[in-house]
Structure formats: C-alpha cells, structure tokens
Motif scaffolding. Sequence first.
Motif, short mmCIF file in Angstrom:
data_model
loop_
_atom_site.label_atom_id
_atom_site.label_comp_id
_atom_site.label_asym_id
_atom_site.label_seq_id
_atom_site.Cartn_x
_atom_site.Cartn_y
_atom_site.Cartn_z
N ALA A 66 0.73 -1.12 -0.05
CA ALA A 66 0.20 -0.16 0.40
C ALA A 66 1.06 1.02 -0.20
N VAL A 67 1.53 1.18 1.17
CA VAL A 67 2.78 2.58 0.72
C VAL A 67 4.00 2.96 -0.73
N LEU A 68 4.11 1.71 -0.89
CA LEU A 68 4.80 1.87 -2.05
C LEU A 68 4.06 1.83 -3.18
N HIS A 69 2.20 1.41 -3.32
CA HIS A 69 1.89 1.87 -4.68
C HIS A 69 1.75 2.90 -4.46
N MET A 70 1.05 3.66 -3.25
CA MET A 70 0.64 5.72 -3.33
C MET A 70 2.38 5.94 -3.47
N GLY A 71 3.09 5.62 -2.92
CA GLY A 71 4.55 6.38 -3.00
C GLY A 71 4.80 6.57 -4.98
N LEU A 72 4.23 5.24 -5.72
CA LEU A 72 5.22 5.08 -6.78
C LEU A 72 3.71 5.91 -7.63
N VAL A 73 2.32 6.75 -7.18
CA VAL A 73 1.20 7.05 -7.95
C VAL A 73 1.29 8.56 -7.52
N LEU A 74 2.17 9.40 -6.17
CA LEU A 74 2.36 10.07 -6.17
C LEU A 74 3.32 11.41 -5.53
N ALA A 75 4.27 10.72 -6.32
CA ALA A 75 5.89 10.97 -6.61
C ALA A 75 5.54 11.39 -8.21
N PRO A 76 6.17 12.88 -8.77
CA PRO A 76 6.28 13.23 -10.11
C PRO A 76 7.00 12.38 -11.34
N ASN A 77 6.56 13.02 -11.85
CA ASN A 77 7.22 11.65 -13.23
C ASN A 77 8.77 12.17 -13.41
N GLY A 86 10.40 2.14 -8.74
CA GLY A 86 8.92 2.33 -8.10
C GLY A 86 8.62 0.43 -8.28
N MET A 87 7.80 0.10 -9.69
CA MET A 87 7.71 -0.56 -9.99
C MET A 87 8.40 -1.85 -9.01
N LEU A 88 9.83 -2.17 -9.44
CA LEU A 88 10.39 -3.22 -8.62
C LEU A 88 9.99 -2.97 -7.11
N LEU A 89 9.87 -2.09 -6.25
CA LEU A 89 9.53 -2.13 -5.62
C LEU A 89 8.06 -2.42 -5.11
N VAL A 174 -6.94 5.23 -5.02
CA VAL A 174 -7.30 5.26 -4.30
C VAL A 174 -7.82 3.32 -3.25
N PRO A 175 -8.61 3.10 -4.59
CA PRO A 175 -9.13 0.92 -3.84
C PRO A 175 -7.63 0.24 -4.15
N PRO A 176 -7.01 0.17 -4.49
CA PRO A 176 -5.48 -0.17 -4.17
C PRO A 176 -5.01 -0.48 -2.61
N VAL A 177 -4.84 1.35 -2.70
CA VAL A 177 -4.60 1.45 -1.08
C VAL A 177 -5.61 0.48 0.47
#
Length: 207
Positions: A66-77, A86-89, A174-177
């Motif tokens: 949940a934490v890593l997915h949130m970071g992946l989505v919210l981090a700037p490109n 990010g995908m690896l983590l 939202v749904p995944p987290v």
Amino acid sequence: ASLPPGFGGALLVFFFEAARGFSVNEARLLLLFYFAAGLIGAPLWGWVARRTSKHMAVAWAIGSYAVLHMGLVLAPNAGFWVAAAGMLLAGIPAVAPPFLVRAMLADVTDAETLATGRSSAGLYYAVLVAVQKIGYAIPVGLAYIVLDMVGFDAKLGSANTQSAIDGLVLLFLVPPVVSALGAAWLARGWTIDRAAQARIIAELHGR
C-alpha cells in the motif's frame, strides 16, 4: 489480498501512458520489472514468515505494498528508470500473499485434522482459488465502468481531458491502497501464529 494488485494490474498501462506520458511499449515494459521483483520477493517473504509468522508476513507485505503503491502514484514523473525502480519495489511485496495465504490455509487444515480427525483441504483450496479469481476479476469490471463514468478513453491516452486523467489517477490510487490496508488489518487478526502451528504439528506427530 487479490483486490489491490487486481486494481493495479487493470489500470497500470493506462496510468503510465495517460498520466505519466510513457508510450504503450514503455508502460508494458514496466510490468516486467514488477513481475521480475517476484524472484526477489518470494524468498524474502518466506524468510520473514519463518522468522515471525505467516500472517504477520502477509500483513507486512500487503501494508508495504500500500505504501509503495501510493508513493509510485503520488511521486512526480522523473523518467522511465525511476518508474521502473518504483515498479520493482512495489512488486516485491505483491508476490507474498498468493503463496503465504495458501500456507496459512494449510495450517487451518492441520488444525482441523487435529480437532476432528479429518481434513477438508480440497474444499478449502477450491474455495480459495475461486475467491482469488473473483478478487482479480472484480477490479477489472469495476475499473472500466468507473473509467467510462469519468470520461476516460483508453484510445486517447494523454490526450484525454485533465478531469478524465485525474479520475484515472484516483482510481489507480485509492482502491488498491484502501483494500491493501484493509487486508493487512484482517491478516493481523489471524489466530494460528507460529507458536500455535508448532503445537498443532507436535500434537499431530504425537498421534
């Protein structure tokens, strides 16, 4: 435990293409990093389960997903390789629930065998497989319905309206987290911990 990666997998290519500006081929290539992480994650979470308990390893895995997915989505490109990292983590914890939940189910059948002298392992595993398939199928159906409601067109990619892309990002976030945090909370309440399983196995061997 199937819902978080179910939502993520259904929307991943759309997210990286429309919201991050990658090509379709680049977005699909990012999936390889996600799945390759399973080679690292499987032995890692097996070690965690042996050091703690299976249910705690599942809780930690889903919670960290949940934490890593949130970071992946919210981090700037920041480019393809940062996204790949990010995908690896994110892929490292995602691999844990499928095999650890099966191991937890084996503990249940051991407890049932001890208590009743018989086992319904075949029935339990059939139900588990069915539930996992439903857990992957539901997000796909819901995701495409919601995308249509927010006006997102997969063919347009980054040419979608900003409101449609924002809707995609929220749906990918939202749904995944939320489902991952809920699953982690449920996993922590599992009653057959490492000590309990050791006692069950000892009593079964004693018989």
